[in-house]
Design a protein around this motif. Structure first.
Motif, PDB file in Angstrom:
ATOM      1  N   LYS B 170      -3.489  15.145   4.786  1.00  0.00           N
ATOM      2  CA  LYS B 170      -3.449  13.650   4.707  1.00  0.00           C
ATOM      3  C   LYS B 170      -2.237  13.404   3.678  1.00  0.00           C
ATOM      4  N   TYR B 173       0.996  13.739   5.618  1.00  0.00           N
ATOM      5  CA  TYR B 173       0.916  12.286   6.744  1.00  0.00           C
ATOM      6  C   TYR B 173       1.403  10.908   6.144  1.00  0.00           C
ATOM      7  N   ALA B 177       4.529   8.533   6.261  1.00  0.00           N
ATOM      8  CA  ALA B 177       4.456   7.247   6.534  1.00  0.00           C
ATOM      9  C   ALA B 177       5.037   6.372   5.536  1.00  0.00           C
ATOM     10  N   ARG B 186       1.230   1.081   3.505  1.00  0.00           N
ATOM     11  CA  ARG B 186       0.209   0.319   2.648  1.00  0.00           C
ATOM     12  C   ARG B 186      -0.974  -0.385   3.373  1.00  0.00           C
ATOM     13  N   MET B 187      -0.383  -0.892   4.425  1.00  0.00           N
ATOM     14  CA  MET B 187      -1.414  -2.013   5.325  1.00  0.00           C
ATOM     15  C   MET B 187      -2.321  -0.794   5.888  1.00  0.00           C
ATOM     16  N   LEU B 188      -2.096   0.616   6.275  1.00  0.00           N
ATOM     17  CA  LEU B 188      -2.927   1.525   6.897  1.00  0.00           C
ATOM     18  C   LEU B 188      -4.025   2.123   5.641  1.00  0.00           C
ATOM     19  N   GLY B 189      -3.853   1.579   4.499  1.00  0.00           N
ATOM     20  CA  GLY B 189      -4.506   2.082   3.590  1.00  0.00           C
ATOM     21  C   GLY B 189      -4.113   2.987   2.585  1.00  0.00           C
ATOM     22  N   ILE B 190      -2.945   3.360   2.640  1.00  0.00           N
ATOM     23  CA  ILE B 190      -2.358   4.552   1.951  1.00  0.00           C
ATOM     24  C   ILE B 190      -1.678   3.995   0.323  1.00  0.00           C
TER      25      ILE B 190
ATOM     26  N   GLY C  83      -6.435  -2.752   3.254  1.00  0.00           N
ATOM     27  CA  GLY C  83      -6.486  -2.023   4.559  1.00  0.00           C
ATOM     28  C   GLY C  83      -7.818  -1.362   4.440  1.00  0.00           C
ATOM     29  N   SER C  88      -6.910  -5.210   8.933  1.00  0.00           N
ATOM     30  CA  SER C  88      -5.512  -4.494   9.501  1.00  0.00           C
ATOM     31  C   SER C  88      -4.695  -5.444  10.078  1.00  0.00           C
ATOM     32  N   ASP C 104       0.407  10.795  16.161  1.00  0.00           N
ATOM     33  CA  ASP C 104       0.675  10.874  14.768  1.00  0.00           C
ATOM     34  C   ASP C 104       0.654   9.318  14.333  1.00  0.00           C
ATOM     35  N   MET C 108      -2.563   7.945  11.735  1.00  0.00           N
ATOM     36  CA  MET C 108      -2.262   7.640  10.334  1.00  0.00           C
ATOM     37  C   MET C 108      -3.321   6.418  10.056  1.00  0.00           C
ATOM     38  N   GLY C 109      -3.555   5.278  10.928  1.00  0.00           N
ATOM     39  CA  GLY C 109      -4.513   4.473  10.922  1.00  0.00           C
ATOM     40  C   GLY C 109      -5.872   5.203  10.634  1.00  0.00           C
ATOM     41  N   MET C 111      -6.808   7.906   9.876  1.00  0.00           N
ATOM     42  CA  MET C 111      -7.072   8.863   8.654  1.00  0.00           C
ATOM     43  C   MET C 111      -7.113   8.240   7.058  1.00  0.00           C
ATOM     44  N   PHE C 112      -6.512   7.171   7.121  1.00  0.00           N
ATOM     45  CA  PHE C 112      -6.280   6.134   5.823  1.00  0.00           C
ATOM     46  C   PHE C 112      -7.042   4.953   5.920  1.00  0.00           C
ATOM     47  N   GLY C 116     -11.398   6.345   6.850  1.00  0.00           N
ATOM     48  CA  GLY C 116     -10.361   7.536   6.753  1.00  0.00           C
ATOM     49  C   GLY C 116     -10.998   8.794   6.068  1.00  0.00           C
ATOM     50  N   ARG C 125      -6.815  12.646  14.517  1.00  0.00           N
ATOM     51  CA  ARG C 125      -5.709  12.936  15.605  1.00  0.00           C
ATOM     52  C   ARG C 125      -6.571  12.988  17.131  1.00  0.00           C
ATOM     53  N   ARG C 160      -2.595   1.416  16.389  1.00  0.00           N
ATOM     54  CA  ARG C 160      -2.682   1.868  15.155  1.00  0.00           C
ATOM     55  C   ARG C 160      -3.702   1.084  14.360  1.00  0.00           C
ATOM     56  N   THR C 164      -7.819   2.040  12.520  1.00  0.00           N
ATOM     57  CA  THR C 164      -8.028   1.965  11.282  1.00  0.00           C
ATOM     58  C   THR C 164      -9.544   1.415  11.068  1.00  0.00           C
TER      59      THR C 164
END
Lengths: 289, 322, 513
Positions: B170, B173, B177, B186-190, C83, C88, C104, C108-109, C111-112, C116, C125, C160, C164
């Motif tokens: 993670k 990844y 990103a 950021r918007m994806l939660g990172i 998020g 989202s 991929d 991303m969506g 796993m985070f 996530g 995946r 994506r 989430t």
């Protein structure tokens, strides 16, 4: 600190800020208009120094008279480099242009070292070493002359940018590339000219520095960093901003240099990082007007 | 399968190198490995996360000093634990520096890191009580070039394994990103700050290991030998030659760089740094994705694809200004 | 449609204001999103829709106001925390992770995002594959995002965001650039996603779509909420039509659309008919776009000497792209452009200006740090006839006396109307034979617009042909000889301006019903 010391520090800061203003103006112009942080700026300064040194050494030309020659040579070089190299990848991600100019710096400095050796050089004239005494404050004539030339160059640049057709086009391009295109500006050419002017100013600064300090091919690097700090301090907004940045930086450098010489870089960069942490995008906007 | 065989052969060859070459030549191999290590570190922040760090040499220097000072301290810490401690110290310092500096973007980040490296050089020169100033410190002598070679090799292999694992984690990844689009990330939660600082700290740890090995091998640590901008340049160019943001790019790039460097060194000693400059320019303009990308394309050609001048001109076509 | 959701508020925004400098992009907007609904948001360009979404999702911090999600205050939360709470979005200009594969990107969506923490990378995946099946992108799963078409990229962004596990999705123009078949597919997809329990906030310019899928519609205009209700209620509100079509046309269209009322004859068309029939600009089957994204398909257009031609069409139809292709800021992909008998299909931007095609761009694009006079003089960059330039400057000042008063002020300090005058003046200084004007009235008060339109007529009477892009349809057609209608990148209609004025299809092109 005695009054004389303060006076000397103030005078040294003033004398330093002249040359630094010329260094930083060239750097700021290129950055503000073309969005390239030119890490080879220092290398251009060194070439300017060697031009003056060479002309003085071979033909005994007065160093002040060699300034226009050094500027012309560097304008041509800067124009060509922008046209042939930087323009090819100008829209690539930042790392590319950054590395490219970094590579250029390395290339130029080492070619100079190859041709001129790493020996320390200096340009000595009949009037080197002579100084004007203002009470207890010493003002070397060369530095005074350099300050005069710097002021002249700053005025000329300001007049060129504000009064000439090309200068206006350069500023307009820096503000809005597409709108400039819609008025018929060839942006690639304007960029190359801008880069040439930046290099020419670096060349002038190099010529001036060659009379003031002993130098070798490594002279330039520190000046690129100084130019960057000055731009962050003053902002890229316009000539006046850069002058203010140069003045502020000179005071810091002279004061730190006289008190804590060993930590001058650490302190100035520490300031820079703090400043940037508070204002991550620098102090002022990007456009150069 | 063919890949595994290839890997096994390469590894076996690398293990045999010390028995095949002179101790002096072995030094070259060790420096290539140290460069690979630095490049692997830079790859994490510069390649995967996309932050143009120009000051990683600071951590090479900090690694060298920490290793040396721990070995010289009254505890006489042995080399390997000292090296790991150095990696840890570097990572911690990188965290502290990274929190403000990684808020910066683009040029500002690049120059700020450049400044950080300069500042550390100066501190090392000036802090006489700790670092013995510009004179530097002398480490215990160990003239066993095989030892350094194997330590460096082990760390590089470890670096490859770690990078490969990270690439699929993670963390990896998240870095990618951030590189591709920080706002979208950021918007994806990172939590981008945490991820960036992690990348910076890890890259510092790698650099510190390289610094520690070089220090012990050279038995002398002085500010100007370790905090030199050439190291930063070399690690970046090694990454670019091999391919940034890939597992194999940095070691391959470091090997190629060392090869070229040795060749140029023995034939045109004086022009050595000039060639470095030209190399940077050529790669940045024509092959910004590096040799790994070129190999991939050539493999595609072998499978019947087309190979044209486009490979070298694609970058220029996409990024030149008409 | 599943009714208007179950009515429980999911997100509640109160008094959201966002200022940039002095300008309020969003001005105290109250808005409630109910659990399970599809809320459509419409409004002309610059209405503040995207800024509003940026404020909710933490990419911009609102100047004032509070946002609650499921009762929890999220106003000052960082984006990533928002998020993870289950909100989202997609971006108006797609922002794929270009160098990664489709799988991929979506992983991303997974796993985070909101769930996530529960997933490993390989589970994420797998989840990506599942979501890609749902949006119909499974055949592209191992391709790099860079290789996708625009319609695929839009679906990728949607996937994506979906991955989430968000409870609330903000979709910013997911249908822009799609053709009509793709739009129907996208509508069906959004309905399916909504039925799966996801609340949707849909910003869209494609009216047909938004009216077809929304349970409720909110209209933003100049940063304010001007209407809210069911799609039909909203469309019938006169202020909504006015925001889109300009007040006068809206009134007329309402009359025209209802046959029981008396049909009003075309009011006076102010421009005189062209004297010469000689063609000046001929565009044949022109296609162009940005990068991978096509915007214009087979567009043909003709402008005769001395003519004013209006180009109308909804937002995102490709009007600006057409003007920029004519100016060569965007390169044509196929087709031809010829001007006064010269082929300019492969010309460079400065050659276009030299040939006499001059654009007054959307949003004015003045050089903010130059004075008014410097801006005007930049317009003569290519000219060397010094004395003529002086005369032209005089005549521009005569036409636009306000500019003379402000000659030494920085252009950035002018009011909107003055800026538009300055932009016009800059264009005129290039001595155009054809002036391309993009969105003359954008953001200006009605009185100012009338004045500017009169100016256009006067400029035209001096012999300059004009291609006018204008959101106030009535005003544009009243001042033009002929008009063209652009819809999703294709020319769908053309004819004398007076005829187009009474054509009900124009209203449909803008409002979708």
């Amino acid at each position: 600190m005695s009054g004389a010391e303060v006076g000397q520090i103030a005078m040294n800061a003033l004398l330093l800020s002249g040359v630094l203003a010329v260094v930083a103006l060239g750097f700021a112009l290129v950055w503000g208009i073309t969005n390239i942080v030119n890490l080879a700026h220092g290398a251009f300064i060194v070439i300017g120094a060697y031009v003056t040194f060479g002309l003085h050494d071979f033909w005994s030309m007065d160093p002040f008279l060699s300034i226009p020659i050094s500027m012309a040579a560097l304008f041509a070089l800067g124009f060509l480099i922008q046209r042939a190299l930087i323009n090819q990848i100008i829209r690539a991600p930042l790392l590319a242009t950054f590395l490219l100019t970094f590579g250029l710096e390395s290339l130029i400095v080492n070619l100079l070292r190859f041709f001129f050796r790493a020996d320390t050089r200096s340009v000595m004239t009949a009037y080197s070493g002579a100084a004007l005494a203002l009470g207890p404050v010493r003002v070397p004539y060369i530095r005074l002359g350099a300050l005069g030339v710097s002021i002249l160059l700053v005025l000329l640049l300001a007049a060129f940018l504000t009064r000439s057709r090309l200068g206006r086009a350069i500023r307009a391009t820096g503000m809005d590339v597409d709108a400039a295109r819609l008025t018929g500006v060839k942006v690639a050419t304007v960029y190359a000219i801008t880069f040439g002017i930046g290099a020419a100013l670096a060349g002038a600064a190099g010529s001036l520095l060659s009379m003031i300090v002993p130098f070798d091919p490594n002279l330039g690097g520190g000046y690129t960093e100084r130019a960057f700090i000055i731009c962050v301090l003053g902002g890229l907004g316009n000539v006046v901003n850069v002058l203010a940045g140069a003045a502020a930086y000179s005071v810091v450098e002279v004061v730190v240099g006289s008190r804590l010489p060993a930590f001058s870089q650490a302190i100035t960069f520490g300031m820079l990082v703090l400043l940037l942490a508070v204002r991550p995008q620098g102090i002022a906007g990007k456009a150069f007007s | 399968m063919a890949r595994a065989v290839l890997l096994a052969v390469v590894l076996a060859a690398l293990l045999l190198v010390p028995s095949l070459v002179s101790p002096y030549t072995l030094l070259t191999y060790t420096s290539a490995l140290c460069l690979a290590l630095m490049a692997q570190g830079w790859n994490l922040i510069g390649g995967y996360t996309g932050y143009a760090a120009f000051g990683n040499v600071a951590f090479v220097g900090i690694g060298a000093y920490t290793t040396g000072l721990l070995m010289l301290s009254r505890w006489h810490v042995p080399f390997v634990p000292a090296l790991f401690a150095a990696a840890l110290v570097s990572a911690l310092l990188a965290t502290v520096i990274g929190i403000p500096v990684l808020r910066l973007k683009g040029h500002y980040f690049a120059i700020a890191t450049l400044g950080v490296a300069e500042a550390f050089r100066e501190i090392a020169s000036a802090w006489d009580d700790l670092t013995n100033g510009a004179t530097g410190i002398d480490l215990p002598v160990r003239s066993d070039s095989r030892f350094f070679y194997y330590v460096a090799l082990a760390l590089v292999v470890g670096g490859i394994v770690i990078t490969a694992r990270l690439e699929r984690s993670k963390l990896g990844y998240g870095w990618v990103a951030i590189r591709e689009d920080q706002d979208a990330a950021r918007m994806l939660g990172i939590d981008t700050t945490v991820f960036k600082v992690a990348a910076f700290a890890l890259s510092a740890a790698f650099a510190a290991c390289a610094g520690g090995i070089i220090a012990y091998q050279d038995i002398h640590v002085a500010p100007d030998d370790f905090f030199k901008i050439e190291y930063t340049l070399q690690m970046i160019i090694a990454c670019i030659i091999g391919g940034t943001g890939t597992v194999w790019g940095p070691p391959v790039g470091a090997a190629v760089y060392q090869l070229l460097s040795t060749y140029v060194w023995s034939h045109f000693l004086e022009l050595h740094p000039t060639v470095l400059g030209v190399l940077i320019i050529l790669f940045v303009v024509f092959l910004p994705r590096g040799l790994m990308d070129l190999f991939r394309r050539m493999a595609a050609v072998a499978r019947g694809g087309r190979f044209g001048s486009d490979v070298f001109l694609a970058n220029v076509r996409a990024s030149r200004l008409e | 449609m599943n009714g208007a959701g179950n009515g429980t508020p999911l997100l509640d925004a109160r008094g959201i204001t966002k200022r940039f400098g002095g300008l309020a992009a969003v001005a105290s907007v109250d808005l409630t999103i109910r659990e399970g609904e599809i809320l459509g948001v419409i409004g002309p360009n610059g209405a503040g829709k995207t800024t509003f979404v940026n404020c909710i999702t933490g990419l911009d911090k609102p100047t004032s106001g509070t946002i609650r999600f499921r009762g929890k205050d999220i106003t000052r939360m960082p984006s990533h925390a928002i998020g993870r709470l289950g909100i989202s979005r997609t971006f108006q200009v797609v922002r794929p992770l270009t160098h990664l594969t489709v799988r991929d990107n979506v992983a991303m969506g997974a796993m985070f995002g909101a769930r996530g923490k529960e997933r490993t990378v390989s589970q994420a995946r797998d989840r990506a594959e599942e979501v890609l099946h749902r949006v119909g992108l499974e055949h592209r799963i191992d391709h790099a995002a860079a290789d996708l078409t625009i319609s695929e990229l839009k679906r990728l962004e949607l996937a994506r965001a979906l991955a989430t596990d968000a409870a609330l999705l903000f979709l910013d123009e997911v249908m822009a650039g799609l053709n009509s078949t793709e739009i129907v597919g996208a509508m069906e997809l959004l309905r399916r996603i909504n039925r799966g329990g996801v609340t949707l906030f849909v910003i869209e310019h494609v009216m047909k779509a938004i009216m077809g899928i929304s349970d409720r519609v909110v209209v933003l205009h100049d940063g304010k909420k001007i209407a809210e209700g069911t799609p039909q209620e909203v469309v019938d509100r006169p202020e909504v039509a006015a925001a889109y079509l300009g007040e006068r046309f809206a009134r007329r269209a309402q009359v025209v659309g209802k046959p029981e009322r008396v049909k009003v004859q075309g009011t006076l068309v102010k421009a005189a008919p062209p004297v010469v029939e000689e063609p000046l600009l001929e565009v044949r089957a022109l296609s162009s776009g940005y990068g991978e994204v096509p915007v214009l398909w087979d567009v043909s257009l003709e402008i005769r000497k001395g003519e004013v031609v209006a180009l109308v069409g909804a937002n995102g139809a490709g009007k600006t792209t057409l003007l920029c292709t004519l100016s060569q800021l965007v390169k044509p992909r196929s087709g031809s452009i010829s001007f006064a008998g010269r082929d300019l299909t492969r010309a460079r931007p400065e050659e276009i200006v030299r040939a006499g095609i001059v654009q007054v761009p959307q949003g004015r694009r003045l050089f903010a740090g130059l004075t008014v006079k410097e801006n005007l003089l930049q317009g003569v960059y290519l000219r060397r006839d010094r004395r003529q330039i002086e005369e032209d400057l005089e005549s521009v000042f005569e036409l636009l006396p306000r500019l003379e008063e402000r000659a030494n002020q920085l252009a950035g300090r002018l009011s909107g109307g003055e800026q538009q005058m300055c932009a016009l003046g800059r264009g005129l200084m290039s001595r155009p034979r054809l002036l391309l004007i993009d969105e003359l009235s954008l953001g200006l008060a009605p009185l100012v617009v009338d004045h500017l339109l009169d100016l256009i007529s006067r400029i035209n009477q001096r012999g300059t042909a004009v291609l006018l892009v204008e959101q106030d349809v009535q005003a544009a057609l009243e001042h033009a000889h002929r008009g063209y209608v652009l819809e999703t990148g294709r020319m769908v209609q053309s004819g004398p301006a007076a005829e187009l004025l009474d054509d009900p299809r124009i209203r449909r092109a803008y409002l979708g019903m």
